[in-house]
Design an enzyme around this catalytic site. Structure first.
Site, PDB file in Angstrom:
ATOM      1  N   GLY A 110       3.880   3.638  -2.195  1.00  0.00           N
ATOM      2  CA  GLY A 110       2.662   4.292  -2.108  1.00  0.00           C
ATOM      3  C   GLY A 110       1.611   3.479  -1.420  1.00  0.00           C
ATOM      4  O   GLY A 110       1.849   2.450  -0.915  1.00  0.00           O
ATOM      5  N   ALA A 111       0.221   3.886  -1.330  1.00  0.00           N
ATOM      6  CA  ALA A 111      -0.709   3.284  -0.677  1.00  0.00           C
ATOM      7  C   ALA A 111      -0.883   1.774  -0.901  1.00  0.00           C
ATOM      8  O   ALA A 111      -1.400   0.862  -0.665  1.00  0.00           O
ATOM      9  CB  ALA A 111      -2.090   4.114  -0.545  1.00  0.00           C
ATOM     10  N   VAL A 168       7.218   0.855  -6.053  1.00  0.00           N
ATOM     11  CA  VAL A 168       8.017   1.201  -7.273  1.00  0.00           C
ATOM     12  C   VAL A 168       9.365   0.805  -7.285  1.00  0.00           C
ATOM     13  O   VAL A 168       9.920   0.940  -6.320  1.00  0.00           O
ATOM     14  CB  VAL A 168       7.610   2.779  -7.646  1.00  0.00           C
ATOM     15  CG1 VAL A 168       8.193   3.057  -9.044  1.00  0.00           C
ATOM     16  CG2 VAL A 168       6.371   3.115  -7.320  1.00  0.00           C
ATOM     17  N   GLY A 211      10.131   3.959  -4.586  1.00  0.00           N
ATOM     18  CA  GLY A 211       9.096   4.586  -4.004  1.00  0.00           C
ATOM     19  C   GLY A 211       7.982   3.662  -3.259  1.00  0.00           C
ATOM     20  O   GLY A 211       8.047   2.532  -3.979  1.00  0.00           O
ATOM     21  N   ASP A 236      -5.513  12.245  -6.918  1.00  0.00           N
ATOM     22  CA  ASP A 236      -4.416  12.418  -5.724  1.00  0.00           C
ATOM     23  C   ASP A 236      -3.224  13.128  -6.337  1.00  0.00           C
ATOM     24  O   ASP A 236      -2.082  12.796  -6.328  1.00  0.00           O
ATOM     25  CB  ASP A 236      -4.078  10.939  -5.304  1.00  0.00           C
ATOM     26  CG  ASP A 236      -3.412  10.735  -3.978  1.00  0.00           C
ATOM     27  OD1 ASP A 236      -3.112  11.862  -3.185  1.00  0.00           O
ATOM     28  OD2 ASP A 236      -2.737   9.671  -3.923  1.00  0.00           O
ATOM     29  N   LYS A 241       5.882  -0.385 -11.574  1.00  0.00           N
ATOM     30  CA  LYS A 241       4.773  -0.239 -10.298  1.00  0.00           C
ATOM     31  C   LYS A 241       4.278  -1.517  -9.995  1.00  0.00           C
ATOM     32  O   LYS A 241       3.623  -2.199 -11.051  1.00  0.00           O
ATOM     33  CB  LYS A 241       4.051   0.871 -10.729  1.00  0.00           C
ATOM     34  CG  LYS A 241       3.100   1.174  -9.610  1.00  0.00           C
ATOM     35  CD  LYS A 241       2.489   2.670  -9.707  1.00  0.00           C
ATOM     36  CE  LYS A 241       3.055   3.737  -9.545  1.00  0.00           C
ATOM     37  NZ  LYS A 241       2.523   4.692  -8.527  1.00  0.00           N
TER      38      LYS A 241
END
Ligand SMILES: *[C@@H]1O[C@H](CO)[C@@H](O)[C@H](O)[C@H]1NC(C)=O
Ligand SMILES: *[C@@H]1O[C@H](CO)[C@@H](O)[C@H](O)[C@H]1NC(C)=O
Ligand SMILES: *[C@@H]1O[C@H](CO)[C@@H](O)[C@H](O)[C@H]1NC(C)=O
Ligand SMILES: *[C@@H]1O[C@H](CO)[C@@H](O)[C@H](O)[C@H]1NC(C)=O
Ligand SMILES: *[C@@H]1O[C@H](CO)[C@@H](O)[C@H](O)[C@H]1NC(C)=O
Ligand SMILES: *[C@@H]1O[C@H](CO)[C@@H](O)[C@H](O)[C@H]1NC(C)=O
Ligand SMILES: *[C@@H]1O[C@H](CO)[C@@H](O)[C@H](O)[C@H]1NC(C)=O
Length: 800
Positions: free
Chosen positions: A522-523, A527, A520, A636, A543
Site C-alpha cells: 500500500g501507500a 504486507v 500486498g 480509504d 503489515k
C-alpha cells in the site's frame, strides 16, 4: 449416521480416555426427576440429558448446554409437556427410551428400528443417540429437532423446527421453519393450535430455492447454508465465524417467530469475572418480523388486534392500541381485546357520535383488515366516516386515501415504512377500563415523541447511537478469548478481557521467513504472509509500516484502539511489534484475498454473494462509525481494503490507520488520504472530513458490487467510463437492466438491483449532509424501509 462419525473421532480424540465412559449409557440405566437428580453428561460435559426443573416440581425431559449458567435447552421430549417429580427415564434392556410417571404409566420416547441397540449416549455435539455395537446411530435426537439447530446437525427435506409457545412454555408455538419437499426453505405461521400450514398462510421468509434446495447444513465453522443435491452451495443462511472451539453456537426458531443464530464464549478464556457471559445474536431472520408477516389469515407476530414494533434490541415488542388490553396479561403475544362495548349498529338516540372518539397513531397500520377503501378524501372525512360506521374499528389514512378496517385486526405494526396514520376508534367516558390496564395503553404524547425521535434519527442520522447501544453491549461481551497464545511471551493487556500479542522483531522475522512472501503493498505499508503458532490459527498477515509513528505512547494508544474493535466484518488485529524503527501489525490471514480480486477477476461472483458482501461491509462501517468506543473514520474504503475469509464474509482492513498515521480527521486538511475514484468531494474543498467520506466511498463500492466493474474504466463506451455518472444516468432513464447486462441472476432480481442503485445514489451525494449515515444505509439495504427517491448527486452545491 451421516456426518458425525468423522467429526466425533476428531472431537473425542482430544479427550482423556477416562472421561469417555461418561458418554456411553448401558442398557437398563435410568434417571429420576428430582431437584438434585443425576443427568447423563456428554464426554466433554458440554451437554447433558436429563430432567430439568422448569417450575416447582415440574420437569422437562431435555438436552441442554451444561457448562453455562443458563443451561440453555436445545432439545426436549414429550411435546414440551412437563412431568412430575419422581418420573423416570430409562434405556430399557430392549433398547427403547421409556418415560414413566410416578404412577407407573409409560410413554415411549424413542424406539429404534430392529432390536440392535447396545447403548445410549449423550454426544458432545448435543445429539442424544441410541446406537448399535458398531456405533451406528439407530435413533438420534438430531433427527427429531424441536426448536434448535446445532453445528454438525443436518436438515433433509421435510425437517422442521417448531417454535415453543413462550420463553418457558415448551409446547407448540405458532411458527414453523421447514425445508420443504419442493426444495424451498421457509418460515410460516402455523394454523395454531395445529402445527400444519396451508396455502392461505404465506411464508414470511423464504430462500426461494424451489427445485434446487436439498439439504440445510450447520457446519463447524459456524455457517448455516443450503446445498443442492450436487453439493454446491445455494445460499448462506447465516454465518458467524467465531470459532466453535471458543464459542458455542445454536440457531433457534424463537418463540417470537424469528430464526436467530446465537453464539456464547466458552468458559476458561479469561479469569476476570467482570465480563458477564451471555448469548449474543449474530443473525436474525427475518430482520423485522413485524413487517414481514402479511398473511390474509392468522394472528401474525403479536396476536389479533395487537401492534408489533421492533424494539431497540431488535426484537419484536407487542402492545395494545388505546382502549384494548392483552387477552392474557402474562403473555404479550396473546393479542388484545376491546375494553369497551362496541358501537351499536341499531339507531338510537343514546349512541351519539360523541360517545366515540379517535386516537391517532402515526406510522401504524393493520394492513390485512380492510373492508372498504375511499380515494381522494381528506383526513377529517376519513375520521368522521369511521366514527359514523358501526363496522369500523380503525381507519387508516395516507396519501389522500382512507381504508376502513374491521375486527379482529390482523398483522398490526408500527414502522416507518408504513407511513400514514391509524385512526383508532374508542369509547369515551367509559370507566370500565380495569385499573392497571392504563399502563399498557400507549400514552399519546409518548408515542408521538418516540415516532418523531425515530423519524428524526432516520432523516438526520443523529443519535442513532442510542438504537445501537445494545449492540455495543453484546459485542463487548464477546471480545474476550478470541485469540489465545500458546507459545508466546506476555500479552500486553490493553483492555479488560482483551489481549493483544506483543512480538519482537526477531519473532516476526522468523514467522515470515525473513519477509519472504509479499502479499500486498500500500501507500504506507507492505504486507507479508507469515505463520505463527496459535491455538487454532496459524497463518497471519503482517503489515510493515513504512512511515514510523514517532511517539511510542501514541502508537500504543492507537493500536489498542484498533485492538479493542471486535466485529465480524472488521479484520481482527492479533498483535503488533514496536521496536525502534520497526512498527508492524499482525492480522488474521484471509484466504480468499481482497474483494478487488474477487470482483474484478475472471469469473463473476454470484449475485447473492455480492449482496452479502454489501450487507457485511455496511455493518462493519456502521460499527466503526457508531458503535466503537472511539469513532473510527476509515478514509480509504475500496475493494482492495475489503478482505474475504473462507466463507466470503467481508472484513474491512486497514481501519484506524488514517488516525495512526497522524491525519487530523476532524479539521480541514490538505493531504488527500483516500484513493482516487472513491474519495468524497469534500477532500477537494475546504470542508471538514467526517464519517460521511466513508459513506461516499461505500456508495461507489456498492455500485461496483452491483455492476461487477470498476468505477473508472477507460475502455468503456463513451459516457459509461465513470460508473457513478453512468449509474445515475441509468437511474434517471429508469433503465436498470443495462447496469447488470448478461448477469442472469441479477436480472432476475431487478427489484433488489433498483433498490441498491438508489441507495448507492444517496451515498454519493456531493453534499455530505445529504448522505445518510451508515446505520441508515444498513437499514435500507436490509429493507427495513422503502428507499426514498434520491436527488441528483450534484444538485446541491455547497458554498463555503
Ligand atoms: C436429594 O435431596 C433429597 C432431599 O431434598 C435428599 O433426601 C436426597 O438424599 C438427595 N439425593 C442426593 C443424591 O443427593
Ligand atoms: C440387527 O442385527 C442383525 C444381525 O446383527 C442384522 O441382520 C439386522 O439387519 C440388524 N437390524 C437392523 C435394523 O439394523
Ligand atoms: C460405547 O460402546 C460401544 C459398544 O460397546 C463401543 O464400541 C464404544 O467404543 C463405546 N464408546 C465409548 C465412548 O465408550
Ligand atoms: C403452555 O401453553 C399452553 C397453550 O396456552 C397451555 O395450554 C399450557 O398450559 C402452558 N403450559 C405451561 C406449563 O404453562
Ligand atoms: C449443481 O446444482 C445446481 C442446482 O441444481 C446447479 O445450478 C449447478 O449448476 C450444479 N453444479 C454442478 C457443478 O453440477
Ligand atoms: C463450512 O462451510 C463453509 C462453506 O461451505 C466452508 O468454507 C468451511 O470450510 C466449512 N467448515 C468446515 C469445518 O467444514
Ligand atoms: C361502559 O361499558 C360497559 C360495557 O363494557 C357498559 O356496561 C357501561 O354502561 C358503560 N359505561 C358508560 C359510562 O358508558
Amino acid at each position: 449416521m451421516d456426518l458425525p462419525l468423522p467429526f466425533l473421532l476428531i472431537f473425542l480424540g482430544f479427550l482423556p480416555s477416562s472421561a469417555m465412559s461418561q458418554g456411553n449409557i448401558s442398557l437398563g440405566s435410568s434417571i429420576t426427576a428430582t431437584s438434585n437428580g443425576s443427568v447423563w453428561e456428554s464426554a466433554s460435559g458440554d451437554f447433558a440429558f436429563g430432567f430439568k426443573e422448569i417450575t416447582d416440581g415440574a420437569f422437562l425431559l431435555a438436552v441442554w448446554f451444561n457448562k453455562i449458567p443458563e443451561k440453555t435447552i436445545v432439545w426436549w421430549a414429550n411435546g414440551g409437556n412437563l412431568v412430575q417429580r419422581g418420573s423416570k427415564i430409562q434405556v430399557t434392556r430392549d433398547g427403547r427410551l421409556v418415560l414413566s410417571d410416578p404412577d407407573g404409566q409409560q410413554f415411549s420416547i424413542a424406539v429404534a428400528a430392529g432390536n440392535n441397540v447396545s447403548y445410549a449416549a449423550m454426544l458432545d455435539t448435543g445429539n442424544f443417540v441410541l446406537a448399535s455395537e458398531n456405533t451406528v446411530n439407530l435413533w438420534q435426537s438430531f433427527d427429531q429437532p424441536t426448536d434448535t439447530f446445532l453445528p454438525t446437525q443436518q436438515f433433509i427435506k421435510d425437517s422442521r423446527l417448531l417454535a415453543r409457545f413462550s420463553v418457558d412454555n415448551y409446547t407448540n408455538g405458532r411458527f414453523k421453519f421447514i425445508l420443504q419437499e419442493d426444495g424451498n426453505l421457509v418460515i410460516y405461521t402455523t394454523e395454531y393450535p395445529l402445527d400444519s400450514v396451508s396455502s392461505s398462510k404465506n411464508a414470511y421468509w423464504a430462500s426461494n430455492t424451489f427445485g434446487t434446495g436439498y439439504q440445510l447444513m450447520f457446519n463447524q465453522s459456524g455457517i448455516i447454508y443450503l446445498i443442492a443435491q450436487n453439493k454446491t452451495i445455494l445460499q448462506t443462511i447465516s454465518s458467524d465465524t467465531s470459532s466453535t472451539a471458543n464459542f458455542y453456537h445454536r440457531a433457534v426458531l424463537d418463540f417470537d417467530g424469528v430464526f436467530r443464530h446465537y453464539v456464547y464464549p466458552k468458559a476458561g478464556g479469561s479469569s476476570s469475572g467482570e465480563w458477564q457471559e451471555a448469548w449474543s445474536v449474530s443473525a436474525s431472520i427475518p430482520s423485522n418480523i413485524c413487517t414481514a408477516i402479511n398473511a390474509l389469515v392468522g394472528s401474525g407476530a403479536c396476536g389479533f388486534n395487537s401492534l408489533c414494533q421492533l424494539g431497540d434490541d431488535q426484537r419484536p415488542k407487542c402492545q395494545c392500541p388505546r382502549g384494548y388490553s392483552f387477552l392474557d396479561p402474562d403473555n404479550e403475544m396473546s393479542g388484545c381485546i376491546q375494553d369497551f362495548e362496541s358501537q351499536s349498529c341499531i339507531k338510537n338516540s343514546q349512541d351519539k357520535d360523541n360517545l366515540f372518539d379517535i386516537y391517532e397513531m402515526e406510522n401504524t397500520d393493520w394492513p390485512s383488515s380492510d373492508y372498504e377503501k375511499f380515494v381522494s378524501v381528506n383526513e377529517d372525512w376519513c375520521r368522521d366516516s369511521c366514527l359514523g360506521d358501526c363496522f369500523c374499528a380503525v381507519a387508516f389514512f395516507g396519501d389522500g386515501n382512507c381504508w376502513k378496517k374491521k375486527l379482529p385486526l390482523l398483522n398490526g405494526r408500527i414502522d416507518l415504512s408504513t407511513g400514514g396514520k391509524a385512526l383508532i376508534k374508542y369509547r369515551v367516558n367509559n370507566d370500565t377500563v380495569p385499573p392497571g390496564v392504563e399502563n399498557v395503553i400507549p400514552n399519546p404524547k409518548d408515542s408521538d415523541d418516540a415516532t418523531l425521535l425515530l423519524a428524526g434519527a432516520v432523516l438526520f442520522g443523529s443519535s442513532v447511537l442510542l438504537i445501537c447501544l445494545f449492540l455495543i453491549y453484546s459485542y463487548l461481551k464477546r471480545t474476550k478469548s478470541k485469540v489465545q497464545p500458546q507459545s508466546i511471551q506476555q500479552p500486553l493487556a490493553t483492555a479488560p478481557g482483551m489481549n493483544l500479542l506483543r512480538f519482537t522483531y526477531k519473532e516476526i522475522e522468523e514467522a515470515t521467513n525473513g519477509f519472504e512472501e509479499e502479499i500486498g503493498m500500500g501507500a504506507f505499508a507492505t504486507v507479508y504472509k507469515g505463520s505463527i503458532q496459535f491455538e487454532n490459527r496459524s497463518l497471519v498477515a503482517v503489515k510493515k509500516l513504512d512511515k514510523v509513528v514517532e511517539a511510542d505512547k501514541e502508537f500504543k494508544n492507537e493500536v489498542s484502539a484498533i485492538g479493542r474493535t471486535n466485529h465480524k466484518n472488521l479484520l481482527q488485529l492479533l498483535g503488533f511489534c514496536n521496536e525502534g524503527p520497526h512498527q508492524l501489525l499482525v492480522y488474521e490471514f484471509m484466504c480468499n484475498g481482497s474483494l478487488a480480486d474477487f470482483l474484478f477477476g475472471n469469473s463473476r461472483p454470484r449475485w447473492y454473494q455480492r449482496m452479502q458482501i454489501a450487507f457485511g461491509t455496511a455493518r462493519g462501517l456502521c460499527y466503526m462509525h457508531e458503535e466503537c468506543s472511539t469513532q473510527i473514520i476509515h478514509c480509504d474504503i475500496k475493494p482492495q481494503n475489503i478482505l474475504l475469509d473462507d466463507s466470503f464474509t467481508p472484513k474491512i482492513g486497514d481501519f484506524g490507520l488514517a488516525k495512526l498515521l497522524k491525519t487530523d480527521q476532524t479539521r480541514t486538511i490538505t493531504n488527500i488520504r483516500g484513493t482516487k475514484g472513491y474519495v468524497a468531494p469534500e477532500w477537494f474543498k475546504s470542508m471538514p472530513i467526517t464519517v460521511k467520506v466513508d459513506v461516499y466511498s461505500f456508495g461507489v463500492l456498492l455500485l461496483e458490487l452491483i455492476c461487477c466493474r470498476k468505477n473508472f474504466e477507460q475502455e468503456a463506451e463513451d459516457g459509461n467510463m465513470v460508473l457513478t455518472d453512468w449509474a445515475f444516468d441509468c437511474y434517471k432513464a429508469g433503465n436498470f437492466k443495462v447496469l447488470v447486462e448478461d448477469d442472469e441472476e441479477a436480472r432476475h432480481d431487478m427489484v433488489q438491483v433498483k433498490r441498491f442503485v438508489m441507495i448507492a445514489i444517496w451515498c454519493i451525494q456531493d453534499d455530505p449532509s445529504m448522505r445518510p449515515t451508515m446505520k441508515v444505509v444498513t437499514q435500507m439495504l436490509e429493507g427495513a424501509f422503502e428507499v426514498p427517491t434520491p436527488p441528483d448527486p450534484t444538485s446541491f452545491i455547497t458554498v463555503i
